[in-house]
Design an enzyme around this catalytic site. Structure first.
Site, PDB file in Angstrom:
ATOM      1  N   VAL A  47       0.524 -12.485  -8.198  1.00  0.00           N
ATOM      2  CA  VAL A  47       1.372 -13.567  -8.696  1.00  0.00           C
ATOM      3  C   VAL A  47       2.716 -13.021  -9.189  1.00  0.00           C
ATOM      4  CG1 VAL A  47       1.562 -15.455 -10.364  1.00  0.00           C
ATOM      5  CG2 VAL A  47      -0.678 -14.874  -9.408  1.00  0.00           C
ATOM      6  N   LYS A  93      -0.722 -19.091  -5.974  1.00  0.00           N
ATOM      7  CA  LYS A  93      -0.404 -18.398  -7.224  1.00  0.00           C
ATOM      8  C   LYS A  93      -0.585 -19.329  -8.420  1.00  0.00           C
ATOM      9  CE  LYS A  93       2.842 -15.510  -4.647  1.00  0.00           C
ATOM     10  NZ  LYS A  93       4.230 -15.399  -4.157  1.00  0.00           N
ATOM     11  N   ARG A 146      -4.607  -0.424   9.946  1.00  0.00           N
ATOM     12  CA  ARG A 146      -4.853  -0.673  11.362  1.00  0.00           C
ATOM     13  C   ARG A 146      -4.496   0.542  12.212  1.00  0.00           C
ATOM     14  NH1 ARG A 146      -2.465  -6.437  11.929  1.00  0.00           N
ATOM     15  NH2 ARG A 146      -3.673  -6.959  10.081  1.00  0.00           N
ATOM     16  N   GLY A 167       0.820  -1.206   0.000  1.00  0.00           N
ATOM     17  CA  GLY A 167       0.000   0.000   0.000  1.00  0.00           C
ATOM     18  C   GLY A 167       0.854   1.255   0.000  1.00  0.00           C
ATOM     19  N   ALA A 168       1.861   1.254   0.859  1.00  0.00           N
ATOM     20  CA  ALA A 168       2.755   2.419   0.905  1.00  0.00           C
ATOM     21  C   ALA A 168       3.495   2.574  -0.418  1.00  0.00           C
ATOM     22  CB  ALA A 168       3.741   2.273   2.065  1.00  0.00           C
ATOM     23  N   GLU A 225      -2.871  -8.496 -10.829  1.00  0.00           N
ATOM     24  CA  GLU A 225      -1.491  -8.666 -11.319  1.00  0.00           C
ATOM     25  C   GLU A 225      -0.498  -8.829 -10.171  1.00  0.00           C
ATOM     26  OE1 GLU A 225       0.903  -9.741 -13.475  1.00  0.00           O
ATOM     27  OE2 GLU A 225      -0.139  -8.580 -15.009  1.00  0.00           O
ATOM     28  N   ASP A 230       1.677 -20.586  -0.313  1.00  0.00           N
ATOM     29  CA  ASP A 230       1.629 -19.295  -1.012  1.00  0.00           C
ATOM     30  C   ASP A 230       1.887 -19.494  -2.504  1.00  0.00           C
ATOM     31  OD1 ASP A 230       2.142 -16.228  -1.213  1.00  0.00           O
ATOM     32  OD2 ASP A 230       4.006 -17.132  -1.944  1.00  0.00           O
TER      33      ASP A 230
END
Lengths: 428, 428
Positions: free
Chosen positions: B134, B207, B46, B16-17, B131, B203
């Site tokens: 993966v 993908k 949060r 996000g940052a 996008e 994980d």
């Protein structure tokens, strides 16, 4: 499901026939992905009777590609004739003028006229798409224009002419010289009608100029690509570079610098263990570098019916899906004119010198380099049987100006047996 | 230029940052490429006070991601919270229900609920794009969904968990065992909150299941991915595989076979000289194979703020441009339910056996293999200091059933010192 996307194909060579083959093999798959069928309405080529391994009965025939382009029953013209003047250009312009989108594999045409054609298309609200024009089956135009759209691109590089890479790979494998392998390529049908397009680096430079435009938001500027083909690459340099841990590749590099846009297509040394160094034969590789993503490497077949047709299909499916993208990723009217910068980015160089075997020869060479401000990273002198000593030098990073100064200085030492060779080492 | 695309970002971790950073660094570049500005309206995380290195003052704040998703002043929700139940899912569904498109990096969520969510989006005429879910910065979803849309895909493969590849690479480099390197990863912060997501292969399997869906037009079927992590990979096998010219990679493979869809995520041997074999550290690589294009290889950073944000931006620019693509490349309602096929594709195997050093031991092993119909490609027996002889065998291609039969047979020979090891060798 919506109405079919109606296409006409101008040119039924390898690529055109490949497109017909995909569309007839996978109509349902293509329709499912496109949201509508893609239907070939008409085709055009020089000789209708020629056997292309695909039946043509279902399609209307036009002898003249411009007449094909003007047909009112088409949505898209697929131009896969090749050549950058005359019929292909006329057909493309006629298609745009009569309200059609265009998919083309024609790098030469776009390298020479891309900006003007993109403007024409834009003013008519039409598209020109050209995934098949660069690096065959590798979806590199899409990766750059869309996949990396969030990046300020810093460098794009690539090995984008399979024939040149084949020759260079075979030189290393077989120890044969350039001329013998050029003949081999001619026999195998690997060469363009004008072989200088391949071995002169021009075809690859066409492609590089298109990638530059997208990457840097600049108008295609093929005229300022510095081009050097592979015809002067010697088997001795292939071997000596190998000794120093490098391979010679015809590498295109485009880079935006403080002084402007540098575009080069020339034989370069890359580390033998790098992805580019490992690239064998006719395969292509493109390296895309952006400020957010870092480095992305794409490898795949650079030519051939299947791969090139795959790229054409990518554009067709996009158009069928309604994805409408400016030719070079942003409106042609907003593309800046690039300020060309020649030799802006410093690099280390590989030097091969044949020195007269007499006292002080090496000292003279070292002094020339020192005077030009070039420092030596590694040096190797070979044993020899005649009176000349081959010396290999890998320099630290230096400017082209300093290198040119040194190359001039070498001539004046009086200890050179023949012309010194300098090849750029590209950081990859 | 059109109205801005207004986005809200749920989750202000690394990704996000990173998205905020790109949008504030390159607003004009993004706008030029998108045809309109992309504007962050509101964010949610949060802890508002946490220092993320990017100022948040310009954006509205929501404590609750679902409240963010429902805001009427947004066009797109960017969901980069992670986790496959609870808030991220609720936020995504709320966004769709209130008429927004969604961009997510959440592979777990899509692996578990992709089909249902894609249907919801479709019924509301909204998009879900992923996008960033993966292979980090590699534009592989775009390459597969759009760039290779003309191909019937035959196989997709990839090394898609950087932490696992880091551990395996370091095992080879340092000679340290798995446990020591797991600790190193923990110290370096390379592990997910639940490390089993990484080292258990989950994980990466998430993908793979998403790539499968696009490649084969099937509903995401994470439950039938056969998953084996890297926790049982020993330093001895890393070394022995190296002796035989291979490297061990956690490799995902999805393949449509006559018996159905095979999806595997497991340690495999690949030739050390292959592109996959050369892949070092945290880098990802995806291999896409189609009937027209042949093989395309994509390499790039699999994680990190910049690369992942680059992928999010690709989706955002697409939406801003008006490119509207079904979640998995064709309408979710047209995706077939895959018939899962376990162990459908034969392969050669690497076998490591510790035999009691007594006459006839090797003959017994050979007989077991012969009885199972498995033939031997290469074998190597090592010298040894104790009473056991390590034996390496590379078999010719064989079925899993035959392999399992042989593995059972070995146990009954009475000459095994410990359990035999078998690792698949994938043709790459």
């Amino acid at each position: 499901m919506s109405a079919p996307l109606r296409i006409g194909i101008a040119g039924l060579g390898t690529v055109g026939a490949g497109v017909l083959r995909i569309l007839s093999t996978h109509p349902d798959l293509i329709a499912a992905r496109s949201g509508r069928p893609i239907e070939v309405v008409a085709v055009s080529a020089r000789d209708r009777a020629k056997d292309r391994g695909v039946p043509l009965d279902a399609y209307a025939w036009e002898d003249d590609p411009v007449a094909l382009a003007k047909r009112p029953d088409l949505d898209v013209l697929v131009e896969v004739m090749g050549g950058h003047e005359g019929a292909p250009k006329d057909a493309l312009e006629a298609a745009i003028a009569t309200g059609k989108d265009v998919v083309t594999a024609n790098k030469a045409l776009l390298a020479h006229h891309g900006q003007a054609l993109a403007l024409e298309a834009e003013q008519s609200g039409r598209l020109i798409r050209f995934e098949a024009a660069v690096a065959g089956g590798i979806p590199v135009i899409k990766a750059l224009t869309e996949g990396l759209a969030g990046n300020e691109m810093t460098r794009v590089m690539g090995v984008m002419n399979g024939t040149c890479n084949y020759i260079l790979t075979r030189m290393e494998e077989t120890g044969q010289g350039y001329n013998a392998l050029f003949e081999e390529c001619a026999r195998l049908g690997y060469l363009e009608a004008d072989p200088n397009l391949d071995v002169g680096g021009i075809d690859a430079a066409h492609k590089l100029s298109l990638l530059s435009s997208i990457a840097f938001g600049t108008q295609v500027d093929f005229d300022h690509v510095e081009i050097e083909g592979i015809t002067a690459v010697t088997i001795e340099d292939v071997r000596r570079a190998g000794d120093m841990g490098y391979r010679i590749k015809l590498l295109g590099v485009a880079q935006m610098t403080g002084r402007g846009l540098e575009q080069r297509m020339q034989p370069c040394l890359v580390p033998a263990t790098s992805a580019l160094g490992q690239l064998q034969g006719g395969t292509n590789m493109v390296v895309l570098e952006g400020d957010a993503v870092g480095q992305i490497v794409l490898r795949g077949p650079g030519a051939g019916a299947g791969p090139t047709a795959s790229a054409v299909l990518s554009d067709l499916v996009d158009i069928a899906r309604g994805n409408r993208l400016p030719t070079f990723g942003q409106p042609a009217s907003t593309l800046r004119q690039a300020r060309p910068a020649k030799a802006a980015v410093p690099a280390p160089y590989y030097l091969r010198l044949h020195l007269l075997d007499k006292p002080g020869a090496l000292a003279k060479v070292a002094r020339v380099l020192g005077d030009a401000g070039i420092s030596i990273d590694r040096m190797r002198q070979y044993g020899h049987e005649d009176a000349t000593a081959p010396v290999l030098i890998v320099t630290h990073k230096t400017t082209r100006a300093a290198l040119d100064e040194a190359m001039g200085g070498f001539e004046e030492t009086g200890v050179m047996v023949d012309r010194p060779v300098a090849i750029r080492i590209e950081a990859v």
